[in-house]
Write a protein that holds these residues in place. Structure first.
Motif, PDB file in Angstrom:
ATOM      1  N   PRO A   1     -13.897  26.371   2.567  1.00 40.37           N
ATOM      2  CA  PRO A   1     -15.216  26.805   3.036  1.00 40.37           C
ATOM      3  C   PRO A   1     -16.192  25.659   3.299  1.00 40.37           C
ATOM      4  CG  PRO A   1     -14.969  27.255   0.693  1.00 40.37           C
ATOM      5  CD  PRO A   1     -13.622  26.852   1.192  1.00 40.37           C
ATOM      6  N   ARG A   2     -15.934  24.476   2.783  1.00 35.24           N
ATOM      7  CA  ARG A   2     -16.828  23.343   3.037  1.00 35.24           C
ATOM      8  C   ARG A   2     -16.299  22.435   4.142  1.00 35.24           C
ATOM      9  NH1 ARG A   2     -20.920  22.879  -0.557  1.00 35.24           N
ATOM     10  NH2 ARG A   2     -20.713  23.923  -2.583  1.00 35.24           N
ATOM     11  N   THR A   3     -15.036  22.057   4.036  1.00 35.77           N
ATOM     12  CA  THR A   3     -14.483  21.076   4.970  1.00 35.77           C
ATOM     13  C   THR A   3     -13.882  21.696   6.215  1.00 35.77           C
ATOM     14  OG1 THR A   3     -12.264  21.079   3.989  1.00 35.77           O
ATOM     15  CG2 THR A   3     -13.926  19.619   2.982  1.00 35.77           C
ATOM     16  N   GLY A   4     -13.490  22.982   6.141  1.00 29.46           N
ATOM     17  CA  GLY A   4     -12.812  23.630   7.254  1.00 29.46           C
ATOM     18  C   GLY A   4     -11.352  23.223   7.377  1.00 29.46           C
ATOM     19  N   ARG A   5     -10.854  22.478   6.416  1.00 27.87           N
ATOM     20  CA  ARG A   5      -9.450  22.046   6.474  1.00 27.87           C
ATOM     21  C   ARG A   5      -8.538  23.223   6.164  1.00 27.87           C
ATOM     22  NH1 ARG A   5      -7.918  15.954   5.036  1.00 27.87           N
ATOM     23  NH2 ARG A   5      -5.856  15.893   6.016  1.00 27.87           N
ATOM     24  N   VAL A   6      -7.386  23.249   6.835  1.00 25.49           N
ATOM     25  CA  VAL A   6      -6.480  24.386   6.730  1.00 25.49           C
ATOM     26  C   VAL A   6      -5.311  24.038   5.805  1.00 25.49           C
ATOM     27  CG1 VAL A   6      -5.062  26.024   8.016  1.00 25.49           C
ATOM     28  CG2 VAL A   6      -7.119  25.064   9.069  1.00 25.49           C
ATOM     29  N   TYR A   7      -4.938  24.995   4.956  1.00 28.88           N
ATOM     30  CA  TYR A   7      -3.842  24.827   4.001  1.00 28.88           C
ATOM     31  C   TYR A   7      -2.909  26.036   4.081  1.00 28.88           C
ATOM     32  CZ  TYR A   7      -6.915  21.268   2.013  1.00 28.88           C
ATOM     33  OH  TYR A   7      -7.725  20.172   1.856  1.00 28.88           O
ATOM     34  N   ILE A   8      -1.658  25.800   3.718  1.00 26.62           N
ATOM     35  CA  ILE A   8      -0.638  26.850   3.657  1.00 26.62           C
ATOM     36  C   ILE A   8       0.104  26.706   2.335  1.00 26.62           C
ATOM     37  CG2 ILE A   8       1.559  27.668   4.651  1.00 26.62           C
ATOM     38  CD1 ILE A   8       0.510  26.804   7.399  1.00 26.62           C
ATOM     39  N   ILE A   9       0.473  27.814   1.728  1.00 27.75           N
ATOM     40  CA  ILE A   9       1.357  27.789   0.560  1.00 27.75           C
ATOM     41  C   ILE A   9       2.640  28.499   0.945  1.00 27.75           C
ATOM     42  CG2 ILE A   9       1.703  28.519  -1.825  1.00 27.75           C
ATOM     43  CD1 ILE A   9      -1.329  28.436  -2.176  1.00 27.75           C
ATOM     44  N   ASP A  10       3.777  27.819   0.794  1.00 35.62           N
ATOM     45  CA  ASP A  10       5.037  28.456   1.163  1.00 35.62           C
ATOM     46  C   ASP A  10       5.462  29.439   0.091  1.00 35.62           C
ATOM     47  OD1 ASP A  10       5.714  26.488  -0.690  1.00 35.62           O
ATOM     48  OD2 ASP A  10       7.605  25.988   0.266  1.00 35.62           O
ATOM     49  N   LYS A  11       6.353  30.335   0.483  1.00 32.88           N
ATOM     50  CA  LYS A  11       6.774  31.431  -0.395  1.00 32.88           C
ATOM     51  C   LYS A  11       8.206  31.196  -0.874  1.00 32.88           C
ATOM     52  CE  LYS A  11       7.421  36.465  -0.438  1.00 32.88           C
ATOM     53  NZ  LYS A  11       7.507  37.668   0.418  1.00 32.88           N
ATOM     54  N   LYS A  12       8.317  30.822  -2.143  1.00 27.86           N
ATOM     55  CA  LYS A  12       9.631  30.619  -2.747  1.00 27.86           C
ATOM     56  C   LYS A  12       9.674  31.323  -4.091  1.00 27.86           C
ATOM     57  CE  LYS A  12      11.142  26.270  -0.638  1.00 27.86           C
ATOM     58  NZ  LYS A  12      11.673  24.914  -0.910  1.00 27.86           N
ATOM     59  N   GLU A  13      10.793  31.958  -4.360  1.00 20.76           N
ATOM     60  CA  GLU A  13      10.922  32.746  -5.577  1.00 20.76           C
ATOM     61  C   GLU A  13      10.699  31.904  -6.826  1.00 20.76           C
ATOM     62  OE1 GLU A  13      14.204  35.777  -7.618  1.00 20.76           O
ATOM     63  OE2 GLU A  13      14.501  34.980  -5.597  1.00 20.76           O
ATOM     64  N   ASP A  14      11.123  30.651  -6.802  1.00 16.80           N
ATOM     65  CA  ASP A  14      10.978  29.776  -7.961  1.00 16.80           C
ATOM     66  C   ASP A  14       9.711  28.920  -7.908  1.00 16.80           C
ATOM     67  OD1 ASP A  14      13.423  30.670  -9.055  1.00 16.80           O
ATOM     68  OD2 ASP A  14      14.533  29.285  -7.777  1.00 16.80           O
ATOM     69  N   GLY A  15       8.797  29.244  -6.988  1.00 18.24           N
ATOM     70  CA  GLY A  15       7.567  28.481  -6.839  1.00 18.24           C
ATOM     71  C   GLY A  15       7.619  27.597  -5.607  1.00 18.24           C
ATOM     72  N   GLY A  16       6.475  27.416  -4.985  1.00 17.77           N
ATOM     73  CA  GLY A  16       6.431  26.640  -3.752  1.00 17.77           C
ATOM     74  C   GLY A  16       5.491  25.465  -3.841  1.00 17.77           C
ATOM     75  N   HIS A  17       4.878  25.134  -2.694  1.00 19.30           N
ATOM     76  CA  HIS A  17       3.962  24.000  -2.629  1.00 19.30           C
ATOM     77  C   HIS A  17       2.743  24.338  -1.778  1.00 19.30           C
ATOM     78  CE1 HIS A  17       7.409  21.714  -4.165  1.00 19.30           C
ATOM     79  NE2 HIS A  17       6.532  20.773  -4.490  1.00 19.30           N
ATOM     80  N   LEU A  18       1.666  23.656  -2.088  1.00 17.16           N
ATOM     81  CA  LEU A  18       0.474  23.684  -1.270  1.00 17.16           C
ATOM     82  C   LEU A  18       0.632  22.634  -0.177  1.00 17.16           C
ATOM     83  CD1 LEU A  18      -2.573  24.585  -0.893  1.00 17.16           C
ATOM     84  CD2 LEU A  18      -3.142  22.606  -2.324  1.00 17.16           C
ATOM     85  N   TYR A  19       0.514  23.072   1.077  1.00 19.01           N
ATOM     86  CA  TYR A  19       0.651  22.180   2.228  1.00 19.01           C
ATOM     87  C   TYR A  19      -0.717  21.961   2.859  1.00 19.01           C
ATOM     88  CZ  TYR A  19       5.738  22.453   2.165  1.00 19.01           C
ATOM     89  OH  TYR A  19       7.058  22.343   1.810  1.00 19.01           O
TER      90      TYR A  19
END
Length: 338
Positions: free
Chosen positions: A168-186
């Motif tokens: 909401p401040r920087t406008g930068r876009v992030y994605i979190i992948d979907k993995k059953e054992d846990g993923g990552h913030l991209y």
């Protein structure tokens, strides 16, 4: 999205267990969050919305939540009035290709709507996915709005994802992948470009099979939800730090999360015809909209919370959750053979 056998079986068992839990609770609890009054939750009434997969609270139009189907629908966004559960506008996106698997929606600075066509039913085989950006209409009527389309690739190869966040401040876009054992913030580039592919890079692990995520209105916290739980992280400029678990309601297929526009609630959505959006009190420390910069994005939560009366029955449903987890573990090997 067409789910794996394990997910579909889990969803069926959830319905059975939840119906029993609600029967026991009926005599001692207030009605669940279907009162169609916004912060107490609402039911999506539009028969066209059968696979609501993302949720974002409008700050330009109080009480309005944006949602969308995840596949087999078209380039459409729906503005739903939380006071009635009815759709007040359907937006058709122009300037984009045919959506494949739209999984998330977020609102960034300047009341811009961001849509994540980032799902991958084939387990991470698309060479690229898409993100769409468009201005939120000032007047809510059925109309066509031109969107900007971005091509997204991951630095470590294709993957499935259902969580798109815009800070909401920087406008930068992030994605979190979907993995059953846990993923990552991209993390995406500081500014996305329509020239070539935008490369998203992993910056932090996320300990959840994530189906959606959202920022708090001030951007200081990140909430991540899955089918049966959620986690709150302190943002720390992207160096996320786990704070605690979120009080996520038990839903047949929990798909989405957003902050309410005033920052007081976390709103949890699910798929299915006539699906419900359940409100939980935002955990302590979450900011209100008055503290948010020009009004944040599809929002989020922090810390451990007690939850709201609208989902008090979920406490008793803890045994159902445990049973479901056992089912998932039991099906896991079968799922991986498919």
């Amino acid at each position: 999205m067409r789910r794996s056998f394990a997910v579909r079986a889990g969803a069926l068992l959830t319905g059975v267990l939840l119906s029993g839990a609600l029967t026991v609770l009926a005599a001692s609890t207030a009605p669940a969050a279907f009162a169609a009054d916004g912060d107490k939750g609402f039911t999506v009434e539009d028969p066209r919305i059968t696979e609501s997969s993302g949720l974002a609270a409008s700050r330009q139009h109080p009480g309005i939540y944006w949602t969308h189907n995840d596949s087999d629908d078209g380039p459409y966004l729906y503005a739903v009035d939380s006071a009635t559960g009815k759709t007040v506008a359907r937006i058709t996106l122009s300037g984009v290709g045919t959506p494949r698997d739209v999984e998330a929606i977020s609102i960034g600075p300047g009341n811009e709507i961001w849509v994540g066509d980032i799902g991958d039913n084939l387990g991470g085989t698309w060479k690229y996915v898409w993100i769409y950006r468009l201005p939120e209409p000032k007047k809510l009527v059925d109309r066509t709005v031109k969107a900007t389309q971005y091509v997204v690739k991951y630095s470590d190869g294709p993957r499935d994802a259902e969580s798109l966040l815009v800070h909401p401040r920087t406008g930068r876009v992030y994605i979190i992948d979907k993995k059953e054992d846990g993923g990552h913030l991209y993390e995406g580039p500081a500014k996305l470009s329509t020239s070539g592919a935008d490369i998203f890079k992993p910056i932090a692990p996320v300990d959840l099979w994530a189906t959606d995520a959202a920022f708090s209105p001030d951007g200081d916290r990140l909430a991540v939800r899955g089918y049966f739980g959620g986690i709150s992280y302190a943002w720390n400029g992207g160096k996320i730090k786990r704070e605690g678990r979120l009080d996520v309601p038990l839903q047949r297929q929990g798909e989405s999360v957003s902050y309410s526009a005033d920052g007081s609630k976390l709103m949890y959505g699910s798929e299915g015809a006539g699906s419900s959006v359940v409100a939980e009190d935002a955990p302590a420390g979450a900011s209100s909209s008055s503290e948010s910069p020009s009004a944040g994005g599809a929002s989020s939560a922090s810390g451990d919370g007690d939850g709201s009366s609208a989902t008090g029955g979920v406490k008793v449903g803890a045994l159902a959750v445990a049973a479901l987890c056992a089912v998932f573990l039991g099906f896991r090997r079968l799922r991986r053979r498919r």
